[in-house]
Write a protein that holds these residues in place. Structure first.
Motif, PDB file in Angstrom:
ATOM      1  N   GLY A 253     -29.437  38.448  -7.173  1.00  0.00           N
ATOM      2  CA  GLY A 253     -30.451  37.602  -7.759  1.00  0.00           C
ATOM      3  C   GLY A 253     -29.918  36.650  -8.808  1.00  0.00           C
ATOM      4  N   THR A 254     -28.658  36.851  -9.257  1.00  0.00           N
ATOM      5  CA  THR A 254     -28.065  35.917 -10.206  1.00  0.00           C
ATOM      6  C   THR A 254     -27.914  34.552  -9.547  1.00  0.00           C
ATOM      7  OG1 THR A 254     -26.839  37.692 -11.291  1.00  0.00           O
ATOM      8  CG2 THR A 254     -26.072  35.454 -11.676  1.00  0.00           C
ATOM      9  N   ARG A 255     -28.410  33.518 -10.197  1.00  0.00           N
ATOM     10  CA  ARG A 255     -28.352  32.177  -9.609  1.00  0.00           C
ATOM     11  C   ARG A 255     -26.999  31.560  -9.918  1.00  0.00           C
ATOM     12  NH1 ARG A 255     -34.120  29.340  -9.619  1.00  0.00           N
ATOM     13  NH2 ARG A 255     -32.736  27.609  -9.167  1.00  0.00           N
ATOM     14  N   MET A 256     -26.098  31.674  -8.970  1.00  0.00           N
ATOM     15  CA  MET A 256     -24.754  31.142  -9.151  1.00  0.00           C
ATOM     16  C   MET A 256     -24.316  30.467  -7.862  1.00  0.00           C
ATOM     17  SD  MET A 256     -22.760  34.826  -9.102  1.00  0.00           S
ATOM     18  CE  MET A 256     -21.270  34.161  -9.819  1.00  0.00           C
ATOM     19  N   SER A 257     -23.458  29.471  -7.990  1.00  0.00           N
ATOM     20  CA  SER A 257     -22.954  28.764  -6.815  1.00  0.00           C
ATOM     21  C   SER A 257     -21.948  29.635  -6.076  1.00  0.00           C
ATOM     22  CB  SER A 257     -22.288  27.455  -7.232  1.00  0.00           C
ATOM     23  OG  SER A 257     -21.088  27.729  -7.955  1.00  0.00           O
ATOM     24  N   LEU A 258     -21.695  29.284  -4.828  1.00  0.00           N
ATOM     25  CA  LEU A 258     -20.704  30.030  -4.048  1.00  0.00           C
ATOM     26  C   LEU A 258     -19.330  29.921  -4.702  1.00  0.00           C
ATOM     27  CD1 LEU A 258     -19.822  31.647  -1.603  1.00  0.00           C
ATOM     28  CD2 LEU A 258     -19.706  29.530  -0.288  1.00  0.00           C
ATOM     29  N   GLY A 259     -19.009  28.737  -5.236  1.00  0.00           N
ATOM     30  CA  GLY A 259     -17.727  28.568  -5.899  1.00  0.00           C
ATOM     31  C   GLY A 259     -17.587  29.498  -7.089  1.00  0.00           C
ATOM     32  N   ASP A 260     -18.657  29.654  -7.882  1.00  0.00           N
ATOM     33  CA  ASP A 260     -18.621  30.570  -9.016  1.00  0.00           C
ATOM     34  C   ASP A 260     -18.440  32.010  -8.555  1.00  0.00           C
ATOM     35  OD1 ASP A 260     -18.856  28.671 -11.027  1.00  0.00           O
ATOM     36  OD2 ASP A 260     -21.045  28.679 -10.947  1.00  0.00           O
ATOM     37  N   PHE A 261     -19.136  32.389  -7.474  1.00  0.00           N
ATOM     38  CA  PHE A 261     -19.012  33.755  -6.966  1.00  0.00           C
ATOM     39  C   PHE A 261     -17.586  34.037  -6.505  1.00  0.00           C
ATOM     40  CE2 PHE A 261     -19.109  36.768  -3.384  1.00  0.00           C
ATOM     41  CZ  PHE A 261     -19.613  37.880  -4.041  1.00  0.00           C
ATOM     42  N   VAL A 262     -16.991  33.079  -5.792  1.00  0.00           N
ATOM     43  CA  VAL A 262     -15.612  33.264  -5.324  1.00  0.00           C
ATOM     44  C   VAL A 262     -14.653  33.356  -6.500  1.00  0.00           C
ATOM     45  CG1 VAL A 262     -13.706  32.141  -4.086  1.00  0.00           C
ATOM     46  CG2 VAL A 262     -15.986  32.208  -3.066  1.00  0.00           C
ATOM     47  N   ARG A 263     -14.855  32.522  -7.516  1.00  0.00           N
ATOM     48  CA  ARG A 263     -13.945  32.554  -8.671  1.00  0.00           C
ATOM     49  C   ARG A 263     -14.087  33.841  -9.473  1.00  0.00           C
ATOM     50  NH1 ARG A 263     -14.616  26.999  -7.984  1.00  0.00           N
ATOM     51  NH2 ARG A 263     -16.713  26.962  -8.884  1.00  0.00           N
ATOM     52  N   GLU A 485     -20.209  36.770 -21.014  1.00  0.00           N
ATOM     53  CA  GLU A 485     -20.826  38.064 -21.285  1.00  0.00           C
ATOM     54  C   GLU A 485     -22.220  38.186 -20.667  1.00  0.00           C
ATOM     55  OE1 GLU A 485     -20.760  39.275 -25.338  1.00  0.00           O
ATOM     56  OE2 GLU A 485     -18.664  38.708 -25.668  1.00  0.00           O
ATOM     57  N   ASP A 486     -22.935  37.081 -20.508  1.00  0.00           N
ATOM     58  CA  ASP A 486     -24.277  37.097 -19.923  1.00  0.00           C
ATOM     59  C   ASP A 486     -24.259  36.221 -18.666  1.00  0.00           C
ATOM     60  OD1 ASP A 486     -26.910  37.143 -19.264  1.00  0.00           O
ATOM     61  OD2 ASP A 486     -27.648  36.256 -21.125  1.00  0.00           O
ATOM     62  N   PRO A 487     -23.798  36.773 -17.536  1.00  0.00           N
ATOM     63  CA  PRO A 487     -23.612  35.940 -16.339  1.00  0.00           C
ATOM     64  C   PRO A 487     -24.890  35.299 -15.812  1.00  0.00           C
ATOM     65  CG  PRO A 487     -23.407  38.277 -15.815  1.00  0.00           C
ATOM     66  CD  PRO A 487     -23.438  38.180 -17.303  1.00  0.00           C
ATOM     67  N   GLU A 488     -26.025  36.011 -15.865  1.00  0.00           N
ATOM     68  CA  GLU A 488     -27.255  35.448 -15.306  1.00  0.00           C
ATOM     69  C   GLU A 488     -27.665  34.174 -16.044  1.00  0.00           C
ATOM     70  OE1 GLU A 488     -30.296  38.021 -13.567  1.00  0.00           O
ATOM     71  OE2 GLU A 488     -29.384  39.656 -14.700  1.00  0.00           O
ATOM     72  N   THR A 489     -27.537  34.167 -17.356  1.00  0.00           N
ATOM     73  CA  THR A 489     -27.876  32.971 -18.135  1.00  0.00           C
ATOM     74  C   THR A 489     -26.803  31.898 -17.994  1.00  0.00           C
ATOM     75  OG1 THR A 489     -29.077  34.298 -19.762  1.00  0.00           O
ATOM     76  CG2 THR A 489     -28.383  32.093 -20.436  1.00  0.00           C
ATOM     77  N   TYR A 490     -25.542  32.306 -18.072  1.00  0.00           N
ATOM     78  CA  TYR A 490     -24.439  31.341 -18.044  1.00  0.00           C
ATOM     79  C   TYR A 490     -24.411  30.565 -16.732  1.00  0.00           C
ATOM     80  CZ  TYR A 490     -19.713  29.472 -17.764  1.00  0.00           C
ATOM     81  OH  TYR A 490     -18.643  28.631 -17.606  1.00  0.00           O
ATOM     82  N   GLU A 493     -27.329  28.101 -16.265  1.00  0.00           N
ATOM     83  CA  GLU A 493     -27.187  26.886 -17.059  1.00  0.00           C
ATOM     84  C   GLU A 493     -26.056  25.990 -16.562  1.00  0.00           C
ATOM     85  OE1 GLU A 493     -26.681  28.346 -21.001  1.00  0.00           O
ATOM     86  OE2 GLU A 493     -28.827  28.766 -21.309  1.00  0.00           O
ATOM     87  N   SER A 494     -25.075  26.579 -15.873  1.00  0.00           N
ATOM     88  CA  SER A 494     -23.943  25.781 -15.384  1.00  0.00           C
ATOM     89  C   SER A 494     -24.224  25.141 -14.031  1.00  0.00           C
ATOM     90  CB  SER A 494     -22.684  26.655 -15.288  1.00  0.00           C
ATOM     91  OG  SER A 494     -22.842  27.655 -14.289  1.00  0.00           O
ATOM     92  N   GLY A 495     -25.455  25.310 -13.530  1.00  0.00           N
ATOM     93  CA  GLY A 495     -25.832  24.602 -12.307  1.00  0.00           C
ATOM     94  C   GLY A 495     -25.866  25.463 -11.065  1.00  0.00           C
ATOM     95  N   GLY A 496     -25.884  26.788 -11.237  1.00  0.00           N
ATOM     96  CA  GLY A 496     -25.895  27.663 -10.068  1.00  0.00           C
ATOM     97  C   GLY A 496     -27.277  27.808  -9.474  1.00  0.00           C
ATOM     98  N   ARG A 497     -27.742  26.836  -8.730  1.00  0.00           N
ATOM     99  CA  ARG A 497     -29.098  26.863  -8.174  1.00  0.00           C
ATOM    100  C   ARG A 497     -29.097  27.060  -6.662  1.00  0.00           C
ATOM    101  NH1 ARG A 497     -32.768  25.150 -11.864  1.00  0.00           N
ATOM    102  NH2 ARG A 497     -31.940  24.238 -13.784  1.00  0.00           N
ATOM    103  N   GLU A 498     -27.988  27.430  -6.084  1.00  0.00           N
ATOM    104  CA  GLU A 498     -27.920  27.484  -4.623  1.00  0.00           C
ATOM    105  C   GLU A 498     -28.374  28.822  -4.036  1.00  0.00           C
ATOM    106  OE1 GLU A 498     -23.855  26.534  -4.679  1.00  0.00           O
ATOM    107  OE2 GLU A 498     -24.127  24.446  -4.204  1.00  0.00           O
ATOM    108  N   LYS A 499     -28.189  29.909  -4.802  1.00  0.00           N
ATOM    109  CA  LYS A 499     -28.616  31.220  -4.324  1.00  0.00           C
ATOM    110  C   LYS A 499     -29.201  31.994  -5.486  1.00  0.00           C
ATOM    111  CE  LYS A 499     -27.407  31.421  -0.004  1.00  0.00           C
ATOM    112  NZ  LYS A 499     -26.106  31.703   0.516  1.00  0.00           N
ATOM    113  N   GLY A 500     -30.006  33.003  -5.171  1.00  0.00           N
ATOM    114  CA  GLY A 500     -30.438  33.904  -6.220  1.00  0.00           C
ATOM    115  C   GLY A 500     -31.935  33.929  -6.443  1.00  0.00           C
ATOM    116  N   ARG A 501     -32.330  34.589  -7.499  1.00  0.00           N
ATOM    117  CA  ARG A 501     -33.725  34.793  -7.833  1.00  0.00           C
ATOM    118  C   ARG A 501     -34.433  33.466  -8.095  1.00  0.00           C
ATOM    119  NH1 ARG A 501     -32.821  37.719 -11.960  1.00  0.00           N
ATOM    120  NH2 ARG A 501     -32.571  39.619 -10.742  1.00  0.00           N
TER     121      ARG A 501
END
Length: 538
Positions: A253-263, A485-490, A493-501
């Protein structure tokens, strides 16, 4: 300035065709840093890791924007040419250059002098040439040692143009990361890196007679850059464990881009790889071979903690796989009443979506059956490491051919209203694919919830206690590795709108019924009746 080779009609058609097919086969194709691609007329060698046979080349062709390059000149093994197959026609029509490989000729000496001459001519015209420096595609979690052919080609081109000190060419390295390369509706990340630029004036070390150490050094730089953007692991087991650590750190449910998840996964993977480098108590390994005795002891203790965490995470994932549940179900436990209620809702949703998909599934059935039979027969021709890298290619080709047949047969069967059928059939098939993805996802949830009922409360409590300890250790490691430290917020805010809650009822409905793609919550999801978390045996 050179203008580059004009795009042929066959290349344009193939690019358009396979951009469509790839978007059908893969759920999401994310392209990062497309602005790094040199423009048409600037000589460029595009290099990438090679784990998915012809599919890798097709991805690069479609990932490079047309407004940056008019075409990408491909290369392929010579055994693919001159055959009476659709794949062979496809390769030849796109202007692909054949390269002879020693392994295809019984390890005999092969002569690619003429081929290299063609590639140098193309580069001097301002073309972009695609090469895979691993030399061969293979189904393996690690990148093979790169061959020096690309560096030698750079040296040859610069040497031929040494009288023009400002002649510039570049190497554009690219990392391709498949979540599950051979599975339908999985996700893909294509990451371009800053190009390496060369001129005779600035790089005299690359001019003939060239010191071979310069060739090796450039090849090592390429390997480091390509490896840095994907999951380069010595084993599938480490990939599996690192993905689990990433999911625990940034939960479902964390809203993060695929690139962020891979990194994030790559960050954990790099840490766990240290435990392999110092395996069997090798205190003299590179990770502990510098610094004072106190620093060595402290580093050794940290590596031992990493090794214990890796082993415990593996055991935890084994437990989840044995019971058939996901980490998220342990993180957020449900009461028996909630489980029954959710099973009822999701089962009803599964049946409803399956019912409205019947007409479209009739159209999809010939395609599914054809590709299944073709892939099943192909798997029998060799071991996993030598055949599984071509599964996606087979599915794409057989799916395309059978899909075209279904399309034209549908128009023939409805000849009086064929113009209407020509539009309605693709729409029905696309919406059916969307509905079946949702139906399969809902069925997976039903199965997971039903399996939860089979697990005793005491066992669930023990697994939850184990997870709580592992989560604290994973977060401690994440902090040590410099992750937020707070991945869901970070990541939100960094633009991870491709997947998640999804936040809010309106956004939920808008995203859910998006025509472009289905809203998935998990980058690891595929169109399968079970969660894909395991990999082939080593």
């Amino acid at each position: 300035m050179p203008e580059g080779t004009r795009t042929s009609w066959s290349y344009f058609l193939i690019r358009l065709l396979f951009k469509f097919v790839l978007k059908i086969f893969y759920g999401t194709i994310v392209v990062e840093n497309a602005d790094y691609v040199p423009k048409t007329g600037e000589p460029c060698i595009v290099c990438a890791n090679h784990s998915n046979s012809l599919t890798d080349a097709l991805l690069l062709v479609t990932a490079i924007p047309r407004w940056r390059r008019n075409m990408l000149r491909l290369t392929a093994k010579s055994t693919q040419f001159g055959r009476k197959t659709f794949t062979s026609w496809l390769i030849e029509s796109a202007g692909t250059v054949p390269i002879k490989r020693r392994k295809d000729f019984g390890d005999q000496v092969v002569d690619n002098t003429m081929v290299m001459g063609h590639l140098m001519d193309a580069l001097e015209l301002g073309d972009a040439v695609c090469l895979f420096p691993e030399g061969a595609s293979r189904f393996h979690p690690s990148i093979a040692p790169l061959k020096t052919g690309v560096a030698r080609l750079v040296s040859d081109v610069l040497s031929r143009n040494r009288d023009n000190p400002n002649f510039e060419m570049s190497i554009l390295n690219c990392s391709i990361t498949y979540m599950h390369r051979q599975h339908w509706r999985s996700d893909v990340l294509v990451t371009f890196h800053p190009p390496m630029k060369f001129t005779p004036k600035n790089n005299p070390e690359m001019l003939t007679p060239v010191d071979y150490s310069a060739i090796r050094m450039l090849t090592a730089r390429m390997h480091q850059q390509i490896s840095s953007g994907t999951l380069d692991s010595p084993s599938w087991d480490l990939v599996r464990t690192s993905k689990l650590a990433a999911r625990m750190y940034a939960p479902l449910g964390t809203r993060m881009s695929l690139g962020d998840f891979v990194r994030v996964t790559r960050t954990f993977l790099d840490a766990f790889k240290l435990t392999i480098m110092t395996a069997n108590g090798d205190a003299n390994g590179s990770a502990t071979n510098s610094g004072s005795e106190g620093e060595k002891t402290e580093m050794w203790v940290e590596i031992e903690e990493l090794r214990k965490l890796r082993q415990d995470l593996k055991a935890y994932q084994d437990t989840l796989s044995r019971w058939g549940v996901k980490d998220d179900r342990i993180r957020r436990p449900l009461s028996r009443f909630s489980i029954f209620r959710r099973i009822f809702i999701r089962l009803g949703w599964t049946l409803f979506l399956s019912f409205i998909s019947i007409a479209g599934f009739i159209l999809w059935s010939p395609i599914v059956i054809t590709t299944y039979v073709a892939v099943r027969n192909f798997k029998r021709t060799g071991p996993i490491w030598d055949t599984w890298d071509e599964i996606a290619q087979y599915k794409l080709v057989y799916g395309l051919i059978s899909g075209v047949c279904v399309y034209f047969f549908s128009m023939l069967a409805t000849l009086p209203v064929a113009p209407i059928t020509a539009v309605v059939v693709p729409v029905i098939m696309w919406m059916t694919l969307r509905w079946m993805e949702d139906a399969v996802s809902a069925f997976r949830a039903v199965a997971a919830l039903a399996r939860l009922l089979l697990v005793r409360n005491r066992t669930l409590a023990e697994i939850a206690a184990l997870r709580k300890d592992l989560f604290e250790r994973v977060m401690k490691l994440a902090k040590r590795l410099g992750l937020p430290e707070d991945p869901e917020t970070y990541f939100l805010e960094s633009g991870g709108r491709e997947k998640g809650r999804v936040r809010g009822r309106w956004e939920s409905r808008a995203k859910y019924f998006s025509i472009r793609r289905r809203r998935k919550r998990d980058w690891n999801e595929t169109l399968r009746l079970y969660d894909q978390v395991d990999y082939p045996e080593e």
